[in-house]
Design an enzyme around this catalytic site. Structure first.
Site, PDB file in Angstrom:
ATOM      1  CG  HIS A   6      -0.809   7.186  -1.130  1.00  0.00           C
ATOM      2  ND1 HIS A   6      -2.070   7.320  -1.656  1.00  0.00           N
ATOM      3  CD2 HIS A   6      -0.963   6.541   0.061  1.00  0.00           C
ATOM      4  CE1 HIS A   6      -2.959   6.788  -0.821  1.00  0.00           C
ATOM      5  NE2 HIS A   6      -2.304   6.305   0.227  1.00  0.00           N
ATOM      6  CG  LEU A   7       4.374   5.018  -5.941  1.00  0.00           C
ATOM      7  CD1 LEU A   7       4.724   4.086  -7.101  1.00  0.00           C
ATOM      8  CD2 LEU A   7       5.558   5.112  -4.970  1.00  0.00           C
ATOM      9  CG  ASP A  37      -1.372   5.058   4.054  1.00  0.00           C
ATOM     10  OD1 ASP A  37      -1.524   5.341   2.854  1.00  0.00           O
ATOM     11  OD2 ASP A  37      -2.074   5.545   4.961  1.00  0.00           O
ATOM     12  CE  LYS A  73      -7.827   2.038  -0.068  1.00  0.00           C
ATOM     13  NZ  LYS A  73      -6.734   2.948   0.191  1.00  0.00           N
ATOM     14  CG  HIS A 113      -1.815   1.218   1.310  1.00  0.00           C
ATOM     15  ND1 HIS A 113      -3.183   1.095   1.478  1.00  0.00           N
ATOM     16  CD2 HIS A 113      -1.577   2.546   1.233  1.00  0.00           C
ATOM     17  CE1 HIS A 113      -3.727   2.297   1.500  1.00  0.00           C
ATOM     18  NE2 HIS A 113      -2.766   3.208   1.370  1.00  0.00           N
ATOM     19  CG  ASN A 130      -5.075   8.585  -3.237  1.00  0.00           C
ATOM     20  OD1 ASN A 130      -4.070   7.999  -3.645  1.00  0.00           O
ATOM     21  ND2 ASN A 130      -5.088   9.275  -2.107  1.00  0.00           N
ATOM     22  CG  HIS A 142      -4.402   2.631   5.932  1.00  0.00           C
ATOM     23  ND1 HIS A 142      -5.729   2.704   6.282  1.00  0.00           N
ATOM     24  CD2 HIS A 142      -4.320   3.161   4.684  1.00  0.00           C
ATOM     25  CE1 HIS A 142      -6.403   3.269   5.301  1.00  0.00           C
ATOM     26  NE2 HIS A 142      -5.570   3.546   4.322  1.00  0.00           N
ATOM     27  CG  LEU A 163      -7.150  11.116   7.570  1.00  0.00           C
ATOM     28  CD1 LEU A 163      -7.917  11.855   6.495  1.00  0.00           C
ATOM     29  CD2 LEU A 163      -7.995  10.978   8.836  1.00  0.00           C
ATOM     30  CG  HIS A 193      -9.547   4.923   3.848  1.00  0.00           C
ATOM     31  ND1 HIS A 193      -8.332   5.568   3.846  1.00  0.00           N
ATOM     32  CD2 HIS A 193     -10.232   5.451   4.903  1.00  0.00           C
ATOM     33  CE1 HIS A 193      -8.286   6.448   4.842  1.00  0.00           C
ATOM     34  NE2 HIS A 193      -9.438   6.396   5.500  1.00  0.00           N
TER      35      HIS A 193
END
Ligand code: NCD
Ligand code: ZN
Length: 365
Positions: A30-31, A262, A114, A28, A56, A189, A234, A151
């Site tokens: 975020h790039l 995350d 997701k 998990h 996202n 997460h 979050l 999530h």
């Protein structure tokens, strides 16, 4: 739960000041995208062989074409001598066509989809209004055995923010699992004792990822000497009892808990503002951060299973053949890192553990 087993554990030589692990994966991350993409990918691909890339973006990844193009942009930033495989996810919306999921999964573009409850977190305004709104998609995912990544927070403003995960599990997740009892789910997460217990005991095909920061800090960190947006993410970090439950779960050797950082970088300007973005950039020292926890819990012999084996087992993928070596060597984490390599772009981001001393580091060959 079905995925909660004790699988094989490696016995390491713990007297040694080096540990060699099968190369880990990040399930998990975020790039982001655009000019900073390459410098963010660099931190993840340095250590992780594969990574489940969150969809996202703005606008989010809602088609096979968008996912393929994003994957190409990521891969373009990776130097030829580094093996790194981004595993793409679809962003569920109320009216996502079923074919996008089914074809994207069958073609091997999407590893899963997701679910962001609408407005739960960064770039989630296109998210799902109510789980019932996507029952037809969930039915299809259950049928083709496509993993659902959740999530897990309700977004009702009348629910206290520290209760949003526990309320989600009770009011949304469990009823959903009863409607679709065979769906394969990652509760992403996790941050609470309630989530740990639910994943361990529910009996559904359920696993969870655990971040380094939720293992290291409790909610006091956000208020230590002032308002500290670097520790705001979050789902928000919770009380100490929850952190302790997460540490126990991560180091338990149970296959339903595995690594997902995350890591979620936000440029300095979006953290130093009256309405700071949620997200902690832990990718630069993620495996070192987990190693610290496993050592403190006397469980270094379980780090490899958590970091490199239980994720692939859940997703039905092969194990990595390559390895990484950590050496016991104290080092201080920089207070600030720069993102952006092209032109005059120089954006700063604070990494998790900024200014702290860590006791393990990756051995450069
Ligand atoms: C993530 C982000 O910034 O994209 N933020 C975070 O605090 N984790 C979104 C998310 O995973 O919730
Ligand atoms: Zn995330």
């Amino acid at each position: 739960g079905l995925f909660c087993r004790f699988l094989k554990l490696n016995i390491l030589n713990l007297s040694s000041d080096q540990i060699t692990l099968r190369q880990p994966d990040d399930w998990h991350v975020h790039l982001r995208d655009g000019e900073t993409l390459g410098s963010i990918v660099k931190h993840t691909s340095r250590v992780f062989r594969r990574a489940v890339v969150m969809p996202n973006l703005d606008p989010p990844i809602t088609s096979i074409e968008l996912a393929k193009n994003y994957r190409e942009r990521i891969l373009k930033t990776v130097p030829a001598d580094i093996a790194f495989t981004p595993l793409m996810t679809a962003y569920l919306t109320d009216n996502l066509p079923i074919d996008v999921l089914v074809d994207g999964f069958r073609e091997g573009v999407f590893i899963g989809a997701k679910l962001y409850p609408v407005n739960a977190t960064t770039n989630s305004s296109y998210g799902v209004s109510d789980i019932h709104a996507i029952d037809v998609l969930l039915e299809a995912m259950e049928r083709i055995d496509m993993p659902l990544l959740i999530h897990g927070e309700v977004t009702d403003l009348d629910v206290d923010i520290f209760d949003r995960e526990a309320v989600f599990i009770e009011q949304k997740l469990e009823p959903m699992l009863r409607r679709f009892p065979k769906i394969r789910v990652v509760l992403e997460h996790i941050t609470t004792l309630q989530a740990v217990q639910f994943v361990e005991t529910s009996g559904f095909r359920l696993a969870a990822t655990i971040t380094p920061h939720h293992l290291h800090i409790n909610r006091n960190a956000m208020f230590a000497g002032g308002l500290r947006s670097d520790f705001y993410c979050l789902p928000v970090v919770k009380r100490e009892i929850h952190r302790l439950a997460l540490r126990k779960a991560a180091t338990s050797g149970k296959s339903c808990f595995f690594l997902g950082t995350d890591s979620a970088p936000h440029l300095r300007a979006y953290k130093e503002t009256a309405c700071a973005c949620a997200g902690i950039f832990n990718a630069p020292y993620a495996i070192e951060s987990y190693a610290e926890i496993f050592e403190e819990e006397n469980a270094l012999d379980r780090l490899e299973a958590f970091a490199s084996e239980y994720g692939p087992a859940f997703y039905g993928l092969g194990l990595n053949k390559s390895s990484i070596t950590l050496e016991r060597k104290k080092h201080i984490v920089p207070k600030m890192l720069e993102l952006g390599t092209s032109g005059n772009l120089k954006e700063s981001v604070v990494p998790f553990h900024a200014g702290e001393t860590l006791s393990w580091r990756i051995l450069k060959n």
